[in-house]
Design a protein around this motif. Structure first.
Motif, PDB file in Angstrom:
ATOM      1  N   SER A  16       7.059   6.816  -7.804  1.00 42.62           N
ATOM      2  CA  SER A  16       6.095   7.271  -6.807  1.00 42.62           C
ATOM      3  C   SER A  16       4.774   7.558  -7.488  1.00 42.62           C
ATOM      4  O   SER A  16       4.735   7.911  -8.666  1.00 42.62           O
ATOM      5  CB  SER A  16       6.605   8.527  -6.087  1.00 42.62           C
ATOM      6  OG  SER A  16       6.789   9.585  -7.008  1.00 42.62           O
ATOM      7  N   CYS A  17       3.694   7.368  -6.748  1.00 44.40           N
ATOM      8  CA  CYS A  17       2.353   7.614  -7.281  1.00 44.40           C
ATOM      9  C   CYS A  17       1.602   8.500  -6.302  1.00 44.40           C
ATOM     10  O   CYS A  17       1.421   8.147  -5.136  1.00 44.40           O
ATOM     11  CB  CYS A  17       1.608   6.297  -7.482  1.00 44.40           C
ATOM     12  SG  CYS A  17      -0.052   6.491  -8.178  1.00 44.40           S
ATOM     13  N   LYS A  18       1.180   9.660  -6.781  1.00 38.90           N
ATOM     14  CA  LYS A  18       0.446  10.605  -5.942  1.00 38.90           C
ATOM     15  C   LYS A  18      -0.666  11.231  -6.764  1.00 38.90           C
ATOM     16  O   LYS A  18      -0.441  11.715  -7.870  1.00 38.90           O
ATOM     17  CB  LYS A  18       1.386  11.683  -5.400  1.00 38.90           C
ATOM     18  CG  LYS A  18       0.719  12.618  -4.393  1.00 38.90           C
ATOM     19  CD  LYS A  18       1.733  13.582  -3.800  1.00 38.90           C
ATOM     20  CE  LYS A  18       1.070  14.491  -2.760  1.00 38.90           C
ATOM     21  NZ  LYS A  18       2.049  15.438  -2.171  1.00 38.90           N
TER      22      LYS A  18
ATOM     23  N   LYS B 252       0.607   0.624  -9.491  1.00 36.67           N
ATOM     24  CA  LYS B 252      -0.564   1.168  -8.806  1.00 36.67           C
ATOM     25  C   LYS B 252      -1.739   1.358  -9.764  1.00 36.67           C
ATOM     26  O   LYS B 252      -2.494   2.333  -9.668  1.00 36.67           O
ATOM     27  CB  LYS B 252      -0.220   2.486  -8.120  1.00 36.67           C
ATOM     28  CG  LYS B 252       0.861   2.360  -7.056  1.00 36.67           C
ATOM     29  CD  LYS B 252       0.413   1.457  -5.923  1.00 36.67           C
ATOM     30  CE  LYS B 252       1.485   1.330  -4.860  1.00 36.67           C
ATOM     31  NZ  LYS B 252       1.075   0.427  -3.753  1.00 36.67           N
TER      32      LYS B 252
ATOM     33  N   GLY C 240       3.443  -3.492  -5.740  1.00 32.28           N
ATOM     34  CA  GLY C 240       2.596  -2.504  -6.407  1.00 32.28           C
ATOM     35  C   GLY C 240       2.563  -2.633  -7.913  1.00 32.28           C
ATOM     36  O   GLY C 240       1.739  -1.998  -8.577  1.00 32.28           O
TER      37      GLY C 240
ATOM     38  N   ASN D 213       0.801  -1.216   0.000  1.00 35.85           N
ATOM     39  CA  ASN D 213       0.000   0.000   0.000  1.00 35.85           C
ATOM     40  C   ASN D 213       0.838   1.271   0.000  1.00 35.85           C
ATOM     41  O   ASN D 213       0.305   2.365   0.013  1.00 35.85           O
ATOM     42  CB  ASN D 213      -0.994   0.005   1.172  1.00 35.85           C
ATOM     43  CG  ASN D 213      -0.290  -0.124   2.524  1.00 35.85           C
ATOM     44  OD1 ASN D 213       0.933  -0.065   2.598  1.00 35.85           O
ATOM     45  ND2 ASN D 213      -1.079  -0.343   3.562  1.00 35.85           N
ATOM     46  N   GLU D 214       2.175   1.134   0.032  1.00 38.75           N
ATOM     47  CA  GLU D 214       3.028   2.296  -0.127  1.00 38.75           C
ATOM     48  C   GLU D 214       2.951   2.764  -1.574  1.00 38.75           C
ATOM     49  O   GLU D 214       2.906   1.967  -2.504  1.00 38.75           O
ATOM     50  CB  GLU D 214       4.474   1.952   0.236  1.00 38.75           C
ATOM     51  CG  GLU D 214       4.687   1.618   1.710  1.00 38.75           C
ATOM     52  CD  GLU D 214       4.510   2.826   2.608  1.00 38.75           C
ATOM     53  OE1 GLU D 214       4.747   3.955   2.131  1.00 38.75           O
ATOM     54  OE2 GLU D 214       4.118   2.650   3.773  1.00 38.75           O
ATOM     55  N   ASP D 215       2.959   4.073  -1.772  1.00 38.81           N
ATOM     56  CA  ASP D 215       2.865   4.632  -3.117  1.00 38.81           C
ATOM     57  C   ASP D 215       4.236   4.990  -3.675  1.00 38.81           C
ATOM     58  O   ASP D 215       4.356   5.851  -4.549  1.00 38.81           O
ATOM     59  CB  ASP D 215       1.964   5.873  -3.101  1.00 38.81           C
ATOM     60  CG  ASP D 215       0.508   5.507  -2.845  1.00 38.81           C
ATOM     61  OD1 ASP D 215       0.121   4.406  -3.266  1.00 38.81           O
ATOM     62  OD2 ASP D 215      -0.209   6.311  -2.239  1.00 38.81           O
ATOM     63  N   LYS D 216       5.270   4.320  -3.179  1.00 36.95           N
ATOM     64  CA  LYS D 216       6.626   4.628  -3.612  1.00 36.95           C
ATOM     65  C   LYS D 216       7.462   3.355  -3.580  1.00 36.95           C
ATOM     66  O   LYS D 216       7.322   2.534  -2.671  1.00 36.95           O
ATOM     67  CB  LYS D 216       7.239   5.680  -2.682  1.00 36.95           C
ATOM     68  CG  LYS D 216       8.604   6.199  -3.086  1.00 36.95           C
ATOM     69  CD  LYS D 216       9.030   7.305  -2.123  1.00 36.95           C
ATOM     70  CE  LYS D 216      10.361   7.903  -2.511  1.00 36.95           C
ATOM     71  NZ  LYS D 216      10.778   8.992  -1.580  1.00 36.95           N
TER      72      LYS D 216
END
Length: 375
Positions: free
Chosen positions: A359-361, A336, A290, A216-219
């Motif tokens: 990274s995903c933001k 992701k 991810g 669940n980390e976006d990086k």
């Protein structure tokens, strides 16, 4: 129909093994063009089993031969008589190649289609066959006009694996004519093929949930990732078609030789293994970090839906199933849920990982290149 049943035994037990599939051929021997029931050459060359994930088959890739027909089970549950109206069109159940199209004494005009998933379908008692041997057909394509016998109009339909008939109720809900959403395992057992239903839906759902929670980390930093935790999908290959371009290619095409080993890029769970649109034999894997990956056009899939795989594990063999003009691997990659150019993650020339941090933001994936990282 008097098929040779020594090639088939219906099983109902759960069997856990590797899977393998065979692509439909375009050319067939004289015997294959004459005999309705005949073993499928090459079906078990590389593995003693293969699986078919019917839950992964889209609705437009499956058709009941006569959708409005009335079904009667005959021949000790080994065939169907589908009654309908004179002049109705008989449809191919799946995509495949016509292996036999001729008049057979006692069965009338018969069409046999060998499908990419290892199954063969038989359409008998036709008034007229509309396809020729070696012809590629799509799911739902008309292959014949239904015939009549003794005042009744019907198609006599059956399914075969390696020359032996399968109880149609194993695959199809005969009341709704809908394909059952399940995984079928076909395992060679001497002169027989054991066919079983694999119920791994609950286990697969749990494994995917566990992966989702652990990723669940976006990086993710790929810099210096140990070799035990990743693998290039097709070692020794070269790129024959890049990502994007004028045709908006959704992945990259990698080529080595026919039936070469395809590797899982990271640890994960197989979420789909079966025929999928123009991808032919296709595998999808959800990874712990991810990423999600897709592998297409295999001659054989060597894993089944729900299998846990490790980075570098052989999951399939290169082929040209689906819409492919040469044996190769079509490889797609997502982070992701967002599609990436696989070349942004893998250095194709050196068969290594790019030294990057992803990274995903807010639904946007950004790439940071670590120029001073040691490779």
């Amino acid at each position: 129909m008097n098929f040779n049943l020594k090639h088939f035994l219906l099983g109902v037990s759960l069997i856990v093994t590797m899977s393998a599939m065979t692509p439909a051929k375009k050319t067939f021997s004289a015997a294959e063009q004459q005999q309705i029931a005949i073993p499928t050459s090459g079906l078990f060359d590389h593995s003693n089993a293969f699986s078919i994930d019917f839950s992964a088959i889209e609705s437009n890739n499956y058709f009941f031969p006569l959708p409005v027909g009335k079904v009667k089970v005959v021949d000790d549950n080994q065939a169907l008589e589908i009654s309908t109206s004179t002049g109705d069109a008989v449809k191919a159940m799946f995509a495949g190649v016509v292996r036999l199209s001729r008049n057979v004494n006692g069965y009338g005009n018969v069409v046999v289609v060998r499908h990419d998933n290892g199954i063969e379908t038989v359409y008998a008692n036709n008034a007229q066959n509309l396809v020729n041997v070696g012809q590629r057909v799509k799911a739902g394509q008309t292959v014949a006009i239904v015939g009549s016998d003794a005042g009744r109009t019907y198609c006599k339909f059956s399914l075969m694996i390696n020359g032996g008939r399968v109880n149609p109720k194993t695959f199809i809900d005969l009341n709704s004519h809908i394909l059952r959403k399940q995984t079928i395992l076909c395992k060679k057992n001497g002169n027989y093929v054991d066919v079983s239903v694999v119920d791994n839906s609950e286990k697969q759902a749990k494994d995917i949930k566990d992966i989702t929670l652990s990723s669940n980390e976006d990086k993710i930093d790929l810099t210096g990732l140990p070799k035990s935790e990743w693998s290039y999908p097709l070692p020794g290959s070269h790129v024959i078609s890049p990502f994007g371009g004028a045709r908006h290619h959704p992945g990259i095409d990698l080529k080595t030789r026919p039936n070469d080993n395809i590797c899982a890029t990271f640890d994960g769970v197989v979420t789909m293994s079966g025929t999928y649109f123009g991808y032919g034999n296709c595998i999808k894997i959800k990874h712990n970090n991810g990423f999600e990956t897709l592998y297409g056009h295999q001659s054989r899939n060597l894993v089944k839906s729900g299998d846990k795989v490790k980075a570098g594990q052989i999951i399939g063999l290169t082929g040209r199933t689906g819409h492919a003009t040469t044996e190769h691997l079509h490889f797609e990659l997502f982070f992701k849920g967002h599609r990436l150019n696989p070349s942004d993650v893998f250095d194709n020339a050196n068969k290594s990982l790019q030294q990057i941090t992803l990274s995903c933001k807010n639904g946007v994936v950004k790439t940071q290149r670590n120029y001073f990282a040691k490779k």
